[in-house]
Write an enzyme that holds these catalytic residues in place. Structure first.
Site, PDB file in Angstrom:
ATOM      1  CG  HIS A 283      42.674  -6.779   4.178  1.00 20.83           C
ATOM      2  ND1 HIS A 283      42.218  -6.728   5.414  1.00 20.83           N
ATOM      3  CD2 HIS A 283      41.681  -7.577   3.509  1.00 20.83           C
ATOM      4  CE1 HIS A 283      41.233  -7.606   5.631  1.00 20.83           C
ATOM      5  NE2 HIS A 283      40.720  -7.983   4.364  1.00 20.83           N
TER       6      HIS A 283
ATOM      7  CB  THR B  45      35.142 -12.383   7.789  1.00 22.07           C
ATOM      8  OG1 THR B  45      35.572 -11.315   7.880  1.00 22.07           O
ATOM      9  CG2 THR B  45      35.814 -13.418   8.218  1.00 22.07           C
TER      10      THR B  45
ATOM     11  N   GLY C 279      39.578 -16.728   3.934  1.00 20.46           N
ATOM     12  CA  GLY C 279      39.434 -16.014   5.235  1.00 20.46           C
ATOM     13  C   GLY C 279      38.494 -14.760   5.046  1.00 20.46           C
TER      14      GLY C 279
ATOM     15  CG  ASP D  62      40.478  -4.393   9.924  1.00 25.37           C
ATOM     16  OD1 ASP D  62      40.431  -5.113   8.516  1.00 25.37           O
ATOM     17  OD2 ASP D  62      40.169  -4.921  10.942  1.00 25.37           O
TER      18      ASP D  62
ATOM     19  CG  HIS E  53      37.049  -5.856   2.222  1.00 32.34           C
ATOM     20  ND1 HIS E  53      35.936  -6.863   2.144  1.00 32.34           N
ATOM     21  CD2 HIS E  53      38.061  -6.484   2.862  1.00 32.34           C
ATOM     22  CE1 HIS E  53      36.479  -7.728   2.787  1.00 32.34           C
ATOM     23  NE2 HIS E  53      37.733  -7.616   3.311  1.00 32.34           N
TER      24      HIS E  53
ATOM     25  CB  CYS F  24      26.322  -5.899   3.666  1.00 33.48           C
ATOM     26  SG  CYS F  24      28.247  -5.342   3.325  1.00 33.48           S
TER      27      CYS F  24
ATOM     28  CG  HIS G 181      30.640  -4.392   0.615  1.00 33.64           C
ATOM     29  ND1 HIS G 181      29.620  -3.866   0.673  1.00 33.64           N
ATOM     30  CD2 HIS G 181      31.420  -3.864  -0.301  1.00 33.64           C
ATOM     31  CE1 HIS G 181      29.529  -2.301  -0.105  1.00 33.64           C
ATOM     32  NE2 HIS G 181      30.988  -2.441  -0.680  1.00 33.64           N
TER      33      HIS G 181
ATOM     34  CB  CYS H 141      25.938  -2.151   2.773  1.00 36.14           C
ATOM     35  SG  CYS H 141      26.086  -2.594   1.231  1.00 36.14           S
TER      36      CYS H 141
ATOM     37  CG  ASN I 278      41.431 -12.646   2.728  1.00 39.31           C
ATOM     38  OD1 ASN I 278      42.312 -13.399   2.425  1.00 39.31           O
ATOM     39  ND2 ASN I 278      41.256 -11.804   3.859  1.00 39.31           N
TER      40      ASN I 278
HETATM   41  P1  5GP Z   1      38.012 -10.144   5.386  1.00 34.74           P
HETATM   42  O1  5GP Z   1      38.344 -11.034   6.445  1.00 34.74           O
HETATM   43  O2  5GP Z   1      36.549 -10.219   4.886  1.00 34.74           O
HETATM   44  O3  5GP Z   1      39.026 -10.089   4.173  1.00 34.74           O
HETATM   45  O4  5GP Z   1      38.093  -8.882   5.937  1.00 34.74           O
HETATM   46  C1  5GP Z   1      37.062  -8.230   6.730  1.00 34.74           C
HETATM   47  C2  5GP Z   1      37.783  -6.917   7.622  1.00 34.74           C
HETATM   48  O5  5GP Z   1      36.962  -6.177   8.094  1.00 34.74           O
HETATM   49  C3  5GP Z   1      38.534  -7.766   8.905  1.00 34.74           C
HETATM   50  O6  5GP Z   1      39.713  -7.480   9.012  1.00 34.74           O
HETATM   51  C4  5GP Z   1      37.687  -7.277  10.103  1.00 34.74           C
HETATM   52  O7  5GP Z   1      38.832  -6.904  11.171  1.00 34.74           O
HETATM   53  C5  5GP Z   1      37.083  -5.753   9.299  1.00 34.74           C
HETATM   54  N1  5GP Z   1      35.670  -5.451   9.913  1.00 34.74           N
HETATM   55  C6  5GP Z   1      34.940  -6.291  10.237  1.00 34.74           C
HETATM   56  N2  5GP Z   1      33.896  -5.466  10.667  1.00 34.74           N
HETATM   57  C7  5GP Z   1      34.240  -4.353  10.721  1.00 34.74           C
HETATM   58  C8  5GP Z   1      33.658  -3.072  11.047  1.00 34.74           C
HETATM   59  O8  5GP Z   1      32.659  -3.044  11.590  1.00 34.74           O
HETATM   60  N3  5GP Z   1      34.290  -1.855  10.880  1.00 34.74           N
HETATM   61  C9  5GP Z   1      35.613  -1.915  10.527  1.00 34.74           C
HETATM   62  N4  5GP Z   1      36.113  -0.843  10.465  1.00 34.74           N
HETATM   63  N5  5GP Z   1      36.446  -3.141  10.156  1.00 34.74           N
HETATM   64  C10 5GP Z   1      35.502  -4.099  10.302  1.00 34.74           C
HETATM   65 ZN    ZN Z   2      27.511  -4.526   1.136  1.00 37.00          ZN
END
Ligand code: 5GP
Ligand code: ZN
Length: 121
Positions: free
Chosen positions: A104, A97, A95, A32, A102, A6, A100, A9, A89
Site C-alpha cells: 500500500h 484481506t 489486517g 485501492d 501487495h 484471487c 496476493h 490475479c 499487511n
Molecule cells: P490488505 O487488507 O490485504 O492489506 O489490502 C487489500 C486492499 O485491497 C484493501 O485496501 C482493499 O480495499 C483493496 N481491494 C480489495 N479488492 C479490490 C478490488 O477489487 N480492486 C481494488 N482496486 N482494490 C481492492
Molecule cells: Zn493472486
C-alpha cells in the site's frame, strides 16, 4: 488456492476491472477501491505470492523491484519529494484481506501526529 479466486490475479488477467496507473513486466499499480486517504495505491507483483511469509530468497530481484517501484509511482502520483506511508499487511490478524502480496502507498494531508495508527485526511 485456485488463482481464479484471487481478485488481484483476476485484475492482472483483466477479468476484473481496476484503475491501472502503471505496469511493467513484474508489477502493476492500481488505485485501492476503498481508499483510506486521498492517494491510496497498491503495488502488486504479477506473480501470485500469498504474502511476505511466502517470499523466497530467489525472489530477491522481484522484492527489490517491488520496493523500487514505490518512489517511482510516488513521484508520479503524489509529487517530487513525496511524503507517504507504505504498508504491507501479512496474515489475517494483521489486517491482510487479499492473499496476493501487495504494497500500500498511502498519502494525504496529515492531520494527526500518529501516522501509523491514524488515517491521513
Ligand atoms: P490488505 O487488507 O490485504 O492489506 O489490502 C487489500 C486492499 O485491497 C484493501 O485496501 C482493499 O480495499 C483493496 N481491494 C480489495 N479488492 C479490490 C478490488 O477489487 N480492486 C481494488 N482496486 N482494490 C481492492
Ligand atoms: Zn493472486
Amino acid at each position: 488456492m485456485d488463482m481464479s479466486e484471487c481478485i488481484f490475479c483476476n485484475i492482472l488477467a483483466k477479468t476484473a476491472p481496476a484503475d491501472l496507473l502503471y505496469e511493467d513486466d513484474e508489477v502493476i499499480v492500481i488505485r485501492d477501491v476503498h481508499p483510506i486517504a486521498p492517494v491510496h495505491l497498491l503495488i502488486i507483483p504479477r506473480r501470485h505470492i500469498a504474502s511476505l511469509n511466502e517470499l523466497q530468497p530467489e525472489d530477491a530481484a522481484l522484492a527489490g523491484h517491488l520496493l523500487l517501484t514505490v518512489p517511482k509511482v510516488a513521484r508520479q502520483f503524489i509529487g517530487e519529494n513525496a511524503s507517504y506511508r507504505t504498508v504491507i499487511n501479512t496474515g489475517a490478524a494483521s489486517g491482510q484481506t487479499v492473499f496476493h502480496l501487495h504494497v500500500h502507498i498511502i498519502a494525504g494531508r496529515p492531520s494527526v501526529s500518529n501516522l501509523f495508527t491514524r488515517r491521513l485526511h
